[in-house]
Each structure stands twice: as C-alpha cells, then as structure tokens.
Design an enzyme around this catalytic site. Structure first.
Site, PDB file in Angstrom:
ATOM      1  N   GLY A 109       0.796  -1.228   0.000  1.00 14.28           N
ATOM      2  CA  GLY A 109       0.000   0.000   0.000  1.00 14.28           C
ATOM      3  C   GLY A 109       0.826   1.276   0.000  1.00 14.28           C
ATOM      4  CB  ALA A 155      10.087  -4.516   2.500  1.00 11.77           C
ATOM      5  N   GLY A 156       8.039  -4.235   5.069  1.00 11.71           N
ATOM      6  CA  GLY A 156       7.866  -4.522   6.489  1.00 11.71           C
ATOM      7  C   GLY A 156       6.666  -5.400   6.727  1.00 11.71           C
ATOM      8  CG  PHE A 162      -1.995  -3.641  23.982  1.00 19.37           C
ATOM      9  CD1 PHE A 162      -2.081  -3.412  25.355  1.00 19.37           C
ATOM     10  CD2 PHE A 162      -2.457  -4.849  23.480  1.00 19.37           C
ATOM     11  CE1 PHE A 162      -2.623  -4.368  26.193  1.00 19.37           C
ATOM     12  CE2 PHE A 162      -2.986  -5.809  24.317  1.00 19.37           C
ATOM     13  CZ  PHE A 162      -3.071  -5.578  25.681  1.00 19.37           C
ATOM     14  CE1 TYR A 207       5.644  -2.826  11.782  1.00 18.51           C
ATOM     15  CE2 TYR A 207       4.949  -1.157  13.345  1.00 18.51           C
ATOM     16  CZ  TYR A 207       5.135  -1.575  12.045  1.00 18.51           C
ATOM     17  OH  TYR A 207       4.814  -0.726  10.994  1.00 18.51           O
ATOM     18  N   PRO A 214       5.450   7.038  10.024  1.00 19.02           N
ATOM     19  CG  PRO A 214       5.074   6.025   7.958  1.00 19.02           C
ATOM     20  CD  PRO A 214       6.004   5.990   9.129  1.00 19.02           C
ATOM     21  CE1 TYR A 250      -1.412   3.258  15.175  1.00 17.03           C
ATOM     22  CE2 TYR A 250      -2.397   1.291  14.225  1.00 17.03           C
ATOM     23  CZ  TYR A 250      -1.682   1.906  15.236  1.00 17.03           C
ATOM     24  OH  TYR A 250      -1.234   1.166  16.296  1.00 17.03           O
ATOM     25  CB  ILE A 251      -0.912   4.699   6.326  1.00 17.62           C
ATOM     26  CG1 ILE A 251       0.184   5.532   7.029  1.00 17.62           C
ATOM     27  CG2 ILE A 251      -1.199   5.220   4.914  1.00 17.62           C
ATOM     28  CD1 ILE A 251      -0.091   7.000   7.197  1.00 17.62           C
TER      29      ILE A 251
HETATM   30  N1  CAA Z   1      -4.814  -1.208  24.445  1.00 18.35           N
HETATM   31  C1  CAA Z   1      -5.164  -1.756  25.619  1.00 18.35           C
HETATM   32  N2  CAA Z   1      -5.654  -3.009  25.744  1.00 18.35           N
HETATM   33  C2  CAA Z   1      -5.793  -3.726  24.640  1.00 18.35           C
HETATM   34  C3  CAA Z   1      -5.444  -3.221  23.378  1.00 18.35           C
HETATM   35  C4  CAA Z   1      -4.939  -1.908  23.314  1.00 18.35           C
HETATM   36  N3  CAA Z   1      -4.577  -1.346  22.139  1.00 18.35           N
HETATM   37  N4  CAA Z   1      -5.688  -4.186  22.454  1.00 18.35           N
HETATM   38  C5  CAA Z   1      -6.159  -5.258  23.111  1.00 18.35           C
HETATM   39  N5  CAA Z   1      -6.251  -4.977  24.419  1.00 18.35           N
HETATM   40  C6  CAA Z   1      -6.704  -5.864  25.492  1.00 18.35           C
HETATM   41  C7  CAA Z   1      -8.112  -6.372  25.262  1.00 18.35           C
HETATM   42  O1  CAA Z   1      -9.064  -5.395  25.622  1.00 18.35           O
HETATM   43  C8  CAA Z   1      -8.126  -7.608  26.167  1.00 18.35           C
HETATM   44  O2  CAA Z   1      -8.252  -7.180  27.490  1.00 18.35           O
HETATM   45  P1  CAA Z   1      -8.996  -8.111  28.593  1.00 18.35           P
HETATM   46  O3  CAA Z   1      -8.213  -9.394  28.645  1.00 18.35           O
HETATM   47  O4  CAA Z   1      -8.893  -7.306  29.842  1.00 18.35           O
HETATM   48  O5  CAA Z   1     -10.396  -8.291  28.098  1.00 18.35           O
HETATM   49  C9  CAA Z   1      -6.712  -8.150  25.987  1.00 18.35           C
HETATM   50  O6  CAA Z   1      -5.925  -7.057  25.515  1.00 18.35           O
HETATM   51  C10 CAA Z   1      -6.653  -9.267  24.964  1.00 18.35           C
HETATM   52  O7  CAA Z   1      -5.429  -9.876  25.068  1.00 18.35           O
HETATM   53  P2  CAA Z   1      -5.059 -11.208  24.280  1.00 18.35           P
HETATM   54  O8  CAA Z   1      -3.690 -11.638  24.624  1.00 18.35           O
HETATM   55  O9  CAA Z   1      -6.173 -12.207  24.400  1.00 18.35           O
HETATM   56  O10 CAA Z   1      -4.929 -10.707  22.830  1.00 18.35           O
HETATM   57  P3  CAA Z   1      -5.803 -10.877  21.548  1.00 18.35           P
HETATM   58  O11 CAA Z   1      -5.612 -12.219  21.001  1.00 18.35           O
HETATM   59  O12 CAA Z   1      -7.184 -10.371  21.782  1.00 18.35           O
HETATM   60  O13 CAA Z   1      -5.079  -9.851  20.557  1.00 18.35           O
HETATM   61  C11 CAA Z   1      -3.805  -7.973  19.874  1.00 18.35           C
HETATM   62  C12 CAA Z   1      -4.368  -8.742  21.054  1.00 18.35           C
HETATM   63  C13 CAA Z   1      -3.049  -8.868  18.919  1.00 18.35           C
HETATM   64  C14 CAA Z   1      -2.856  -6.923  20.413  1.00 18.35           C
HETATM   65  C15 CAA Z   1      -4.986  -7.342  19.118  1.00 18.35           C
HETATM   66  O14 CAA Z   1      -5.729  -6.590  20.019  1.00 18.35           O
HETATM   67  C16 CAA Z   1      -4.520  -6.431  17.999  1.00 18.35           C
HETATM   68  O15 CAA Z   1      -4.277  -6.873  16.882  1.00 18.35           O
HETATM   69  N6  CAA Z   1      -4.396  -5.138  18.301  1.00 18.35           N
HETATM   70  C17 CAA Z   1      -3.909  -4.163  17.342  1.00 18.35           C
HETATM   71  C18 CAA Z   1      -2.425  -3.946  17.510  1.00 18.35           C
HETATM   72  C19 CAA Z   1      -1.986  -2.814  16.650  1.00 18.35           C
HETATM   73  O16 CAA Z   1      -2.331  -1.665  16.874  1.00 18.35           O
HETATM   74  N7  CAA Z   1      -1.247  -3.103  15.612  1.00 18.35           N
HETATM   75  C20 CAA Z   1      -0.850  -2.102  14.682  1.00 18.35           C
HETATM   76  C21 CAA Z   1      -0.826  -2.735  13.316  1.00 18.35           C
HETATM   77  S1  CAA Z   1      -0.667  -1.521  12.036  1.00 18.35           S
HETATM   78  C22 CAA Z   1       0.890  -1.087  12.137  1.00 18.35           C
HETATM   79  O17 CAA Z   1       1.679  -1.596  12.875  1.00 18.35           O
HETATM   80  C23 CAA Z   1       1.285   0.005  11.215  1.00 18.35           C
HETATM   81  C24 CAA Z   1       1.963   1.068  11.976  1.00 18.35           C
HETATM   82  O18 CAA Z   1       3.185   1.091  11.969  1.00 18.35           O
HETATM   83  C25 CAA Z   1       1.157   2.122  12.615  1.00 18.35           C
HETATM   84  P1  NAP Z   2       1.814  -3.705   3.103  1.00 14.61           P
HETATM   85  O1  NAP Z   2       0.769  -3.155   2.201  1.00 14.61           O
HETATM   86  O2  NAP Z   2       1.555  -4.938   3.877  1.00 14.61           O
HETATM   87  O3  NAP Z   2       3.159  -3.856   2.255  1.00 14.61           O
HETATM   88  C1  NAP Z   2       4.295  -4.431   2.804  1.00 14.61           C
HETATM   89  C2  NAP Z   2       5.296  -4.666   1.713  1.00 14.61           C
HETATM   90  O4  NAP Z   2       6.467  -5.273   2.283  1.00 14.61           O
HETATM   91  C3  NAP Z   2       4.783  -5.605   0.630  1.00 14.61           C
HETATM   92  O5  NAP Z   2       5.060  -5.027  -0.627  1.00 14.61           O
HETATM   93  C4  NAP Z   2       5.614  -6.866   0.817  1.00 14.61           C
HETATM   94  O6  NAP Z   2       5.960  -7.480  -0.399  1.00 14.61           O
HETATM   95  C5  NAP Z   2       6.884  -6.327   1.427  1.00 14.61           C
HETATM   96  N1  NAP Z   2       7.588  -7.386   2.158  1.00 14.61           N
HETATM   97  C6  NAP Z   2       7.185  -8.019   3.291  1.00 14.61           C
HETATM   98  N2  NAP Z   2       8.089  -8.939   3.649  1.00 14.61           N
HETATM   99  C7  NAP Z   2       9.091  -8.883   2.735  1.00 14.61           C
HETATM  100  C8  NAP Z   2      10.315  -9.565   2.554  1.00 14.61           C
HETATM  101  N3  NAP Z   2      10.742 -10.511   3.420  1.00 14.61           N
HETATM  102  N4  NAP Z   2      11.094  -9.254   1.491  1.00 14.61           N
HETATM  103  C9  NAP Z   2      10.694  -8.328   0.619  1.00 14.61           C
HETATM  104  N5  NAP Z   2       9.551  -7.630   0.726  1.00 14.61           N
HETATM  105  C10 NAP Z   2       8.759  -7.908   1.772  1.00 14.61           C
HETATM  106  O7  NAP Z   2       2.224  -2.628   4.209  1.00 14.61           O
HETATM  107  P2  NAP Z   2       2.310  -1.056   4.149  1.00 14.61           P
HETATM  108  O8  NAP Z   2       1.282  -0.534   5.044  1.00 14.61           O
HETATM  109  O9  NAP Z   2       2.411  -0.590   2.763  1.00 14.61           O
HETATM  110  O10 NAP Z   2       3.703  -0.864   4.918  1.00 14.61           O
HETATM  111  C11 NAP Z   2       4.891  -0.429   4.292  1.00 14.61           C
HETATM  112  C12 NAP Z   2       5.875   0.005   5.350  1.00 14.61           C
HETATM  113  O11 NAP Z   2       5.334   1.085   6.089  1.00 14.61           O
HETATM  114  C13 NAP Z   2       6.207  -1.089   6.376  1.00 14.61           C
HETATM  115  O12 NAP Z   2       7.558  -1.028   6.723  1.00 14.61           O
HETATM  116  C14 NAP Z   2       5.356  -0.702   7.554  1.00 14.61           C
HETATM  117  O13 NAP Z   2       5.880  -1.195   8.747  1.00 14.61           O
HETATM  118  C15 NAP Z   2       5.410   0.791   7.463  1.00 14.61           C
HETATM  119  N6  NAP Z   2       4.321   1.478   8.127  1.00 14.61           N
HETATM  120  C16 NAP Z   2       3.036   1.251   7.753  1.00 14.61           C
HETATM  121  C17 NAP Z   2       2.046   1.946   8.402  1.00 14.61           C
HETATM  122  C18 NAP Z   2       0.599   1.748   8.096  1.00 14.61           C
HETATM  123  O14 NAP Z   2      -0.206   2.237   8.874  1.00 14.61           O
HETATM  124  N7  NAP Z   2       0.237   1.095   7.028  1.00 14.61           N
HETATM  125  C19 NAP Z   2       2.359   2.854   9.414  1.00 14.61           C
HETATM  126  C20 NAP Z   2       3.681   3.048   9.752  1.00 14.61           C
HETATM  127  C21 NAP Z   2       4.647   2.366   9.096  1.00 14.61           C
HETATM  128  P3  NAP Z   2       5.167  -8.766  -0.935  1.00 14.61           P
HETATM  129  O15 NAP Z   2       3.720  -8.339  -1.007  1.00 14.61           O
HETATM  130  O16 NAP Z   2       5.801  -9.028  -2.227  1.00 14.61           O
HETATM  131  O17 NAP Z   2       5.396  -9.821   0.123  1.00 14.61           O
END
Ligand code: CAA
Ligand code: NAP
Length: 246
Positions: free
Chosen positions: A13, A88-89, A147, A152, A182, A184-185
C-alpha cells in the site's frame, strides 16, 4: 540521466504510492517483491496501464545474500542506486505473553535486519559518487510503543538508531539518511487490525480522527529524496495526524 530510486516492498500500500510519486517526479523507479509473491506480473501490468514503467526484482529483504544479489542485479541492469527507500515490512501482532521466537525473529528480520541488508550494498556507491538518499520507513509505534507489538516497536525504534549513526558517518559525503515515522495509514497492514480494535482503541487516539493516506507519506519521501532536502539528515519525521508529538 534519471536518478534511480529503489523502493523495497513497492507492491504494498505505502510502497506503491511512493513508486508512483517518485516516477511522476522523473526518477527511474525499481521495486522489490517477496520471492513468494505470485502477483508481481499482474501488478507490473496494472501499473503499465496507468503509464508507469516500473522494474521489479524478487528479493527477500530479510536475507543478506538475497538483498546483495538484488542490488547487484539492479546496478548492472538499471544503474547505480541514488535513492534507497527501505519500506518493506511486516507485523505479527500479539501480546508479549503469546510472543514466540518465530514471530520475534520474523519481524526483526524483515523490518530491521533488512535495513542493514539493503543499505550495505548501496551505501558505498552513494558515498563514492558524492550523492545519495537513504529513507527508512519506521512507525509511530517505534516512537511510542504499541500494545501487542513488542517485536515491531523494537524493530522500528532500531531503524532510527541506525539512521542516526549512519547519518553521522556519511554526512560529509553528500548522502543523507532519514527516518519517516508514519502513523496509521489505510493499507492492508492496518486493515488486518480487528475492526473493533481500530474503532475503539486506535482511531480515538488520532486527533485528525482518520487514517492517513499513502500519498501523504509518499509526498514526504519525495521531499527527502530531492536536492532541496540536502541539509536534512538524521531526522525522524513524524506523519501521524497528531497521534504522537515529540
Ligand atoms: N490497548 C489496551 N488493551 C488492549 C489493546 C490496546 N490497544 N488491544 C487489546 N487490548 C486488550 C483487550 O481489551 C483484552 O483485554 P482483557 O483481557 O482485559 O479483556 C486483551 O488485551 C486481549 O489480550 P489477548 O492476549 O487475548 O490478545 P488478543 O488475542 O485479543 O489480541 C492484539 C491482542 C493482537 C494486540 C490485538 O488486540 C490487535 O491486533 N491489536 C492491534 C495492535 C496494533 O495496533 N497493531 C498495529 C498494526 S498496524 C501497524 O503496525 C502500522 C503502523 O506502523 C502504525
Ligand atoms: P503492506 O501493504 O503490507 O506492504 C508491505 C510490503 O512489504 C509488501 O510489498 C511486501 O511485499 C513487502 N515485504 C514483506 N516482507 C518482505 C520480505 N521478506 N522481502 C521483501 N519484501 C517484503 O504494508 P504497508 O502498510 O504498505 O507498509 C509499508 C511500510 O510502512 C512497512 O515497513 C510498515 O511497517 C510501514 N508502516 C506502515 C504503516 C501503516 O499504517 N500502514 C504505518 C507506519 C509504518 P510482498 O507483497 O511481495 O510480500
């Protein structure tokens, strides 16, 4: 001659938006895809229909030899790399209680080791030619923690340590090294978060009350890649809708 920009993970993306922006500015854009990616040809064809002539190379950025081979191929077939965007990530989110070594290693390998793997074969050439741009895509969660993201957050914080140290070493050689963090995108990485968590825990933390757009991050990459950004190095630029201010 057009400058060559290598964007890792350009079929994702954020990477796609970066490729499009840099191509629109006249860079020769090259991207990478994972060895397991079966959609690379389709992506290239789709981009071609939109008028973009991208080149793409298979590369596992987590693997040192794969990264070195990819850079060697790009340099031989396209030319020396002027701009490297380490984009890539992956995420493997789980609470620390559930975090196993496999998911720790996968995230550190793809997000942090990759920065070493890709920069190592590129950096000396930039220094020799007296011009280069290295841009590391980190995350707000590397700045503030998140959390479920011990792996990561550690990898993304580590990227900026790398940025600062390398920026010092190459500052007098015309090469800048910067981090973009960045928030959340709206890409598939964020869409993997359970909707309930996104709505109840994440969006409410963003003062702008929305996800960012990939194009907004791409614009920043374009600026850091430019000649105008020559005095900007070692920085960590946040772009997160006000979610985290430092
Ligand atoms: N803050 C506080 N509490 C949280 C929470 C949060 N953000 N997320 C989950 N919890 C709590 C739940 O409410 C629950 O609490 P209770 O047990 O008291 O009910 C507990 O955590 C659940 O724990 P589990 O171990 O059972 O976890 P789960 O299997 O439900 O999954 C998780 C937990 C994997 C963290 C899931 O909540 C999740 O995917 N959260 C999103 C994490 C996140 O923000 N990831 C970012 C991805 S995008 C990205 O990374 C791009 C970027 O760079 C910005
Ligand atoms: P995405 O859509 O999931 O894209 C991730 C890319 O990384 C894909 O093109 C994937 O390639 C590549 N990749 C993963 N594992 C790889 C490997 N082992 N070798 C080579 N390429 C690999 O994610 P995105 O949101 O665009 O994220 C791009 C970057 O921004 C990441 O570093 C992410 O951590 C960072 N970021 C994202 C956000 C957000 O909110 N989206 C926020 C902050 C930072 P293939 O598809 O070919 O596997």
């Amino acid at each position: 001659m057009a400058r060559v920009a290598l964007v890792t993970g350009g079929m994702g993306g954020l990477g796609e938006a970066v490729c499009i922006k840099l191509a629109a500015l006249g860079y020769q854009v090259v991207t990478t895809y994972s060895p397991g990616n079966t959609k690379s040809e389709a992506w290239l064809a789709e981009m071609e229909k939109l008028g973009y002539n991208f080149r793409a190379y298979s590369c596992d950025v987590a693997d040192y030899d794969s990264a070195a081979a990819c850079v060697a191929k790009v340099s031989a077939e396209i030319g020396p790399i002027d701009v490297l965007v380490n984009n890539a990530g992956i995420t493997r989110d789980m609470t620390f209680k559930k975090m196993d070594k496999l998911n720790w290693d996968a995230v550190i390998g793809t997000n942090l080791d990759s920065v070493f793997n890709m920069t190592k074969p590129v950096c000396d050439g930039m220094v020799d030619r007296g011009w280069g741009r290295i841009i590391n895509i980190s995350s707000v969660n590397g700045q503030k923690g998140a959390f479920g993201q011990t792996n990561y957050s550690a990898a993304k914080a580590g990227m900026h340590g790398f940025t600062k140290a390398l920026a010092l070493e190459v500052a007098r050689k015309g090469v800048t090294v910067n981090t973009i963090s960045p928030g959340y995108i709206g890409t598939k990485m964020v869409m993997a978060i359970p909707q309930e968590v996104l709505d109840s825990k994440i969006i409410p933390q963003i003062p702008m009350a929305r996800l960012g757009k990939p194009e907004e991050v791409a614009g920043l990459v374009a600026y850091l890649s430019s000649d105008e950004a020559a005095f900007l190095t070692g920085a960590n630029i946040a772009i997160n809708g006000g979610q985290h201010m430092s």
